[in-house]
Structures are given as C-alpha cells and as structure tokens.
Scaffold this motif. Structure first.
Motif, mmCIF file in Angstrom:
data_model
loop_
_atom_site.group_PDB
_atom_site.id
_atom_site.type_symbol
_atom_site.label_atom_id
_atom_site.label_comp_id
_atom_site.label_asym_id
_atom_site.label_seq_id
_atom_site.Cartn_x
_atom_site.Cartn_y
_atom_site.Cartn_z
ATOM 1 N N LEU A 218 76.867 90.768 -11.875
ATOM 2 C CA LEU A 218 75.848 89.826 -12.370
ATOM 3 C C LEU A 218 76.504 88.657 -13.110
ATOM 4 O O LEU A 218 76.091 87.501 -12.956
ATOM 5 N N ALA A 219 77.538 88.958 -13.885
ATOM 6 C CA ALA A 219 78.236 87.903 -14.637
ATOM 7 C C ALA A 219 78.946 86.944 -13.684
ATOM 8 O O ALA A 219 78.909 85.717 -13.876
ATOM 9 N N ILE A 220 79.587 87.487 -12.636
ATOM 10 C CA ILE A 220 80.257 86.635 -11.646
ATOM 11 C C ILE A 220 79.235 85.761 -10.929
ATOM 12 O O ILE A 220 79.442 84.558 -10.727
ATOM 13 N N ARG A 221 78.091 86.370 -10.557
ATOM 14 C CA ARG A 221 77.023 85.597 -9.898
ATOM 15 C C ARG A 221 76.557 84.435 -10.775
ATOM 16 O O ARG A 221 76.399 83.310 -10.309
ATOM 17 N N ASP A 222 76.342 84.727 -12.056
ATOM 18 C CA ASP A 222 75.863 83.686 -12.969
ATOM 19 C C ASP A 222 76.859 82.534 -13.079
ATOM 20 O O ASP A 222 76.469 81.358 -13.078
ATOM 21 N N VAL A 223 78.142 82.862 -13.147
ATOM 22 C CA VAL A 223 79.169 81.818 -13.295
ATOM 23 C C VAL A 223 79.271 80.960 -12.041
ATOM 24 O O VAL A 223 79.245 79.717 -12.118
ATOM 25 N N VAL A 224 79.379 81.588 -10.867
ATOM 26 C CA VAL A 224 79.575 80.781 -9.642
ATOM 27 C C VAL A 224 78.349 79.925 -9.335
ATOM 28 O O VAL A 224 78.472 78.820 -8.787
ATOM 29 N N GLN A 225 77.160 80.404 -9.704
ATOM 30 C CA GLN A 225 75.967 79.601 -9.449
ATOM 31 C C GLN A 225 75.815 78.499 -10.484
ATOM 32 O O GLN A 225 75.420 77.375 -10.159
ATOM 33 N N THR A 226 76.156 78.791 -11.732
ATOM 34 C CA THR A 226 76.103 77.753 -12.782
ATOM 35 C C THR A 226 77.095 76.633 -12.483
ATOM 36 O O THR A 226 76.814 75.454 -12.729
ATOM 37 N N GLN A 227 78.237 77.003 -11.913
ATOM 38 C CA GLN A 227 79.254 76.003 -11.562
ATOM 39 C C GLN A 227 78.885 75.225 -10.299
ATOM 40 O O GLN A 227 79.564 74.266 -9.944
ATOM 41 N N GLY A 228 77.844 75.687 -9.607
ATOM 42 C CA GLY A 228 77.417 74.994 -8.394
ATOM 43 C C GLY A 228 78.244 75.329 -7.169
ATOM 44 O O GLY A 228 78.213 74.594 -6.167
ATOM 45 N N TRP A 229 78.961 76.466 -7.223
ATOM 46 C CA TRP A 229 79.818 76.827 -6.089
ATOM 47 C C TRP A 229 79.050 77.558 -4.987
ATOM 48 O O TRP A 229 79.531 77.665 -3.871
ATOM 49 N N CYS A 230 77.888 78.087 -5.296
ATOM 50 C CA CYS A 230 76.994 78.636 -4.276
ATOM 51 C C CYS A 230 75.582 78.685 -4.846
ATOM 52 O O CYS A 230 75.400 78.661 -6.067
ATOM 53 N N ASP A 231 74.596 78.736 -3.953
ATOM 54 C CA ASP A 231 73.202 78.662 -4.388
ATOM 55 C C ASP A 231 72.572 80.029 -4.620
ATOM 56 O O ASP A 231 71.657 80.173 -5.435
ATOM 57 N N ALA A 232 73.028 81.041 -3.875
ATOM 58 C CA ALA A 232 72.435 82.383 -3.976
ATOM 59 C C ALA A 232 73.521 83.435 -3.768
ATOM 60 O O ALA A 232 74.465 83.223 -2.997
ATOM 61 N N GLY A 233 73.382 84.558 -4.474
ATOM 62 C CA GLY A 233 74.369 85.625 -4.325
ATOM 63 C C GLY A 233 75.752 85.172 -4.735
ATOM 64 O O GLY A 233 75.934 84.311 -5.614
ATOM 65 N N ILE A 234 76.773 85.746 -4.082
ATOM 66 C CA ILE A 234 78.182 85.364 -4.305
ATOM 67 C C ILE A 234 78.816 85.226 -2.932
ATOM 68 O O ILE A 234 78.835 86.189 -2.152
ATOM 69 N N THR A 235 79.332 84.058 -2.611
ATOM 70 C CA THR A 235 80.011 83.862 -1.332
ATOM 71 C C THR A 235 81.519 84.013 -1.514
ATOM 72 O O THR A 235 82.044 83.892 -2.628
ATOM 73 N N ALA A 236 82.205 84.253 -0.408
ATOM 74 C CA ALA A 236 83.664 84.381 -0.455
ATOM 75 C C ALA A 236 84.290 83.083 -0.939
ATOM 76 O O ALA A 236 85.258 83.090 -1.710
ATOM 77 N N ALA A 238 82.931 80.813 -2.922
ATOM 78 C CA ALA A 238 82.675 80.653 -4.358
ATOM 79 C C ALA A 238 83.585 81.559 -5.169
ATOM 80 O O ALA A 238 84.096 81.175 -6.233
ATOM 81 N N LEU A 239 83.803 82.785 -4.678
ATOM 82 C CA LEU A 239 84.675 83.721 -5.383
ATOM 83 C C LEU A 239 86.101 83.189 -5.420
ATOM 84 O O LEU A 239 86.806 83.326 -6.430
ATOM 85 N N GLN A 240 86.533 82.563 -4.332
ATOM 86 C CA GLN A 240 87.881 81.975 -4.287
ATOM 87 C C GLN A 240 88.005 80.837 -5.293
ATOM 88 O O GLN A 240 89.020 80.713 -5.985
ATOM 89 N N LYS A 241 86.967 80.013 -5.406
ATOM 90 C CA LYS A 241 86.989 78.918 -6.379
ATOM 91 C C LYS A 241 87.053 79.457 -7.807
ATOM 92 O O LYS A 241 87.748 78.899 -8.667
ATOM 93 N N LEU A 242 86.332 80.545 -8.054
ATOM 94 C CA LEU A 242 86.352 81.167 -9.380
ATOM 95 C C LEU A 242 87.738 81.706 -9.689
ATOM 96 O O LEU A 242 88.254 81.541 -10.806
#
Length: 498
Positions: A218-236, A238-242
């Motif tokens: 949930l914390a990873i999802r919140d960060v990648v979406q707040t950063q604008g790296w993906c719109d829903a869920g967690i994408t590969a 977005a995870l790489q950018k994180l």
C-alpha cells in the motif's frame, strides 16, 4: 436480552512490522467496519542473534496491546480473535511474551503457521473484491515473511509463506540505512532465490490478475501514484522509477516522499527490493492493490466459527479422508465421546463449544496413524496432526489436538502435557480421558449399539455405570476396561465401573 455488542467482532493481527486491529458489526449478514487501529511496532527488529525478543520491543508491543484491549473490552470474548505471525513463530522466548500479551490485551494470542497466514490473507482479499471469476495471484509483504497465494473466488490452489519481510531483509542488506545499487541488487536476488522453489509451479497454475495487500505494498502504491509514475495499482515501470529514485536518494533517513509515514522509511527500501524481486521472478507487468488483508480474513473466519461455518470442520474431514480413516469406527467413537462429554461437562467445567469441538475432531482422526504403521500408530497420528498444515488451526490448537491423538491409547503420557498452556492442561487431560473411554468401549469395532452408559465424575474419580449384567455378557470389554483402569491409575485417575 441481546446486547448491541453481541454482534460486534474484533480481529487483532500481531505482525512482524505492525500491529493491526479491525472492529466491525455484523448487520443483516454483512460486515460494517466501525474502527481500524494500527501501530508500527516493528517486533521483528527486537529479535536478537539468539532469536529472543528484547525487553524494549516487548514493552512497546505490550503497551500497544493494552490500548487495543481498552477499545474492545466490551466485546464478548467469543467474538474476538488475536493471532501472531512470523516473529512470534521464530521467537525462542515467545511463550513468555504470549502470557504477558494475553494479560495486556485481555484475550489469548494464537500463533498461526505461514500457510494458515497465507490462507487468511487470501480470504481477506477475496472478501474485499467483487470480482468472482478471475484466478488471482495475491502477494503480501509483511515485516518477517512474504505470502504468495493463487486462488479463485474463496478457494485457494497454492499457498506459500517465505521467510523474507521488509524488517529482516532490511536488517540483512540495509542495516545502516544506506541504499546502494549493489545492496539493492543483492536484496532482489535474495528475494528471487526464496521464490525459486515455487516459481515454476506458480507459473504453471497461472493467474488472470495479480494483487498486492499489506502496508508495504500500500505504501509503494501511494508513493508511485503520488509521484505520477502510474495511475492505478503498481506497474513494473513505476516500480523501476521508484527503485532508481531510492538509489539517487541513497539513505533511508533522507527519503521524503509525500505521504510516506516517518516510521515506514527505515523499511521502505527493503520492501521495494522484495517487490521488485517478485516482479522480476514472476514476470509481472503490474499488480492491483487490495485493502483487504490478514485481519479482514481473520474477521470472516471468526464470524464463520461463531455462526457454525467453521473451516476447521472441513479441514478435519479432509484429513481423515487423506489418511483413509475408517469413518464408521470414527463416528461410533465420536458419538460415545459426545454422550460422555454432555454428562460430565458441568462437573469437569468443560466448554460446550470449544472443548466439545476438540473432542469431536480428536475422535474423527484418532486413527490416522494407521496409515503409517499399526505399531505405535497413536504416536504416528500425533506427529501427523502436529506437523501438517491444517487450515483454520493455530499452533496451540494443533498441539492440543495432537495430544488427544497421542493419548487415546496405551500409557497416559502426562509428561508430554508440558507442551500445553497450564490454564488449558486440565481440560485437555479430561478430554483425553473421555476419548480413551470411547475408544475402549468400541474396541470390538462392532456396529451394534452400546447400552445406556452413565458416567459421573468428581475431579480425578470417574464412575461408569452399565446396565445390570451387561459387562458379564461382554467379557472382552470388561478386560479392556480393567486394563484402562491400570493405565489411568498410573496417571492418578481412579476409574470405577460396574
């Protein structure tokens, strides 16, 4: 008159990273969550090299449980269930903590096995979704372990619990807080190595949709979406950018993502490493995120027990079938054990629900050891019972059930009862005696009904009363009872019959 609290339920999850509690009301058959409490205790950080919990972590955990206990003190005991997971499975001094935790919370803490944790997590996720048809892969990264489950609707096909979590992986690879490329890759490879044994099987079973649950995801999802790296869920992607962003930051103390709690920061990099390893090993492009997790699964499981839809009944039936139990004989023993139980429950202070269930299950599986060998089959059966993954059962319940199987014949093994909590030792011993008597009375394996047998008890004295002349007409049963008399006498239990 029914109290408004009678349909309130609470589930407490003593995780390796955080303690959670969920309180809900059952309204017209549906759960209505009325409160959630969470405290990041990081219990796993308190384990020393000897796998013992430190005084500091223990004190912090107990203070949290006292607060939880205050919130649920008005809820009926039968409507509350609390479980401990990986850290309490590992802690060598866990029994001391459990006693203190029981006092602090006001309720006993059950230790559940990894696969049982996985089953409950899946149940929590399944109940939080409306998708009925897709086959799901569920991933839950905790503080001390990671669970991966494949299932459809409310049924699971694969359940695994791996010894890697954001706390223990953080201690191993990021202990000083420094986030470097080599360390991150080593942590990812460690996660992939843990997944290696299940990777082929999971890919073969397959899934239509991957889901993540728990605080880490949930914390990873919140960060990648707040950063604008993906719109829903967690994408590969977005995870790489994180991951790249963490390497640029270089230190857990300097992480400053919007919305990431301060206490999550020390274990955030390790959580990202584990999830990245899972993505790479299982070739995931994206995962969606579920709000449901272990505590929700625990809550639904608890409500099922209260309303006579207990998964443990199914588990026992499946276990008896797996080991080709003679069901007719098991049913004869069960019926007699139940008959005896109802006559002594008041004098022996046995619980109508919990104790009777244990006795019924013990009767159902008391002969499973015959699938291994006839010689010492009670010992084989006890081993199978204690060491199998039994859906719905805590370690404590499996230990008590194994003692019933172990003690249903031959010498009464009082010395082995040291494994059972002192407060429950007397009741389990008495259940063992009832099962032993039922087994003796059905040793002939005859389908003929027994006569009306009356039993009365006074502490360690047992009186069996048979119809006049019946024992004279059944000399083998008389001999069997005389032998049992000697076995029980050695355990300081006096059996009298006529």
């Amino acid at each position: 008159m029914t109290s408004p609290m009678d349909e309130s339920y609470a589930a407490v999850d003593l995780g390796s990273n955080s303690f959670h509690m969920i309180v809900a009301n059952l309204v017209d058959g549906h759960l209505q969550v009325i409160d959630r409490l969470k405290e990041m205790v990081r219990l796993a950080s308190g384990l020393n090299d000897q796998q013992e919990l430190s005084e500091e972590s223990t004190q912090q955990a107990l203070e949290c449980l006292q607060r939880f206990g205050q919130r649920i003190k008005e809820i009926p005991h039968v409507n509350v269930r609390a479980v401990g997971t990986n850290t309490l499975r590992e802690a060598r001094n866990g029994h001391i903590f459990l006693s203190q935790a029981h006092h602090a919370l006001g309720h006993p803490i059950e230790i559940i096995a990894g696969r049982e944790e996985a089953r409950l997590i899946y149940s929590g996720v399944a109940h939080s979704l409306y998708d009925e048809d897709s086959q799901r892969l569920v991933i839950d990264i905790g503080g001390g372990s990671t669970e991966l489950i494949i299932g459809r609707r409310f049924d699971t096909y694969c359940t695994e619990s791996l010894y890697m979590g954001c706390v223990n992986v953080g201690q191993r690879f990021f202990e000083d807080g420094k986030i470097k490329a080599k360390r991150m890759r080593k942590a990812m490879l460690f996660a992939m190595q843990e997944l290696e044994s299940l990777e082929t099987t999971y890919k073969k079973v397959g899934w239509d949709r991957a889901l993540g649950s728990s605080g880490t995801i949930l914390a990873i999802r919140d960060v990648v979406q707040t950063q604008g790296w993906c719109d829903a869920g967690i994408t590969a992607a977005a995870l790489q950018k994180l991951l790249e962003a963490l390497l640029t930051i270089g230190d857990s103390a300097l992480i400053d993502f919007a919305g990431l709690p301060e206490r999550r920061k020390p274990v955030f990099a390790s959580g990202v490493a584990i999830l990245s390893g899972i993505f790479e090993a299982l070739n995931l492009d994206r995962i969606d995120v579920s709000e449901g997790a272990l505590r929700e699964g625990l809550l639904y499981d608890l409500i099922g027990r209260v309303h006579n839809e207990d998964i443990r009944d199914q588990t026992m039936m499946a276990l008896s079938q797996r080991y080709n139990v003679d069901i007719d004989q098991a049913d004869r023993v069960r019926a007699t054990a139940e008959h005896l139980f109802h006559q002594v429950k008041t004098d022996w202070e046995l619980n109508e629900k919990a104790d009777l269930k244990l006795l019924v299950w013990g009767a159902l599986i008391h002969e499973i050891g015959l699938s291994v060998a006839h010689n010492q089959y009670h010992r084989h059966g006890a081993y199978l019972t204690a060491n199998s993954d039994l859906a719905g059962f805590s370690r404590q319940d499996q230990t008590k059930l194994a003692m019933l199987v172990r003690s249903h014949r031959r010498k009464f093994p009082l010395e082995e009862f040291a494994l059972i909590n002192n407060t429950q030792k007397i009741s389990v011993t008495r259940l063992c005696i009832l099962l032993r008597l039922a087994v003796v009375l059905h040793r002939s394996r005859s389908s003929r009904d027994l006569p009306e047998i009356r039993i009365s008890v006074n502490k360690n004295r047992i009186n069996l009363d048979f119809p006049s002349g019946w024992l004279d007409d059944h000399p083998l049963t008389l001999v069997d009872l005389s032998t049992e008399q000697d076995f029980l006498n050695a355990a300081d239990v006096k059996l009298v019959f006529d």
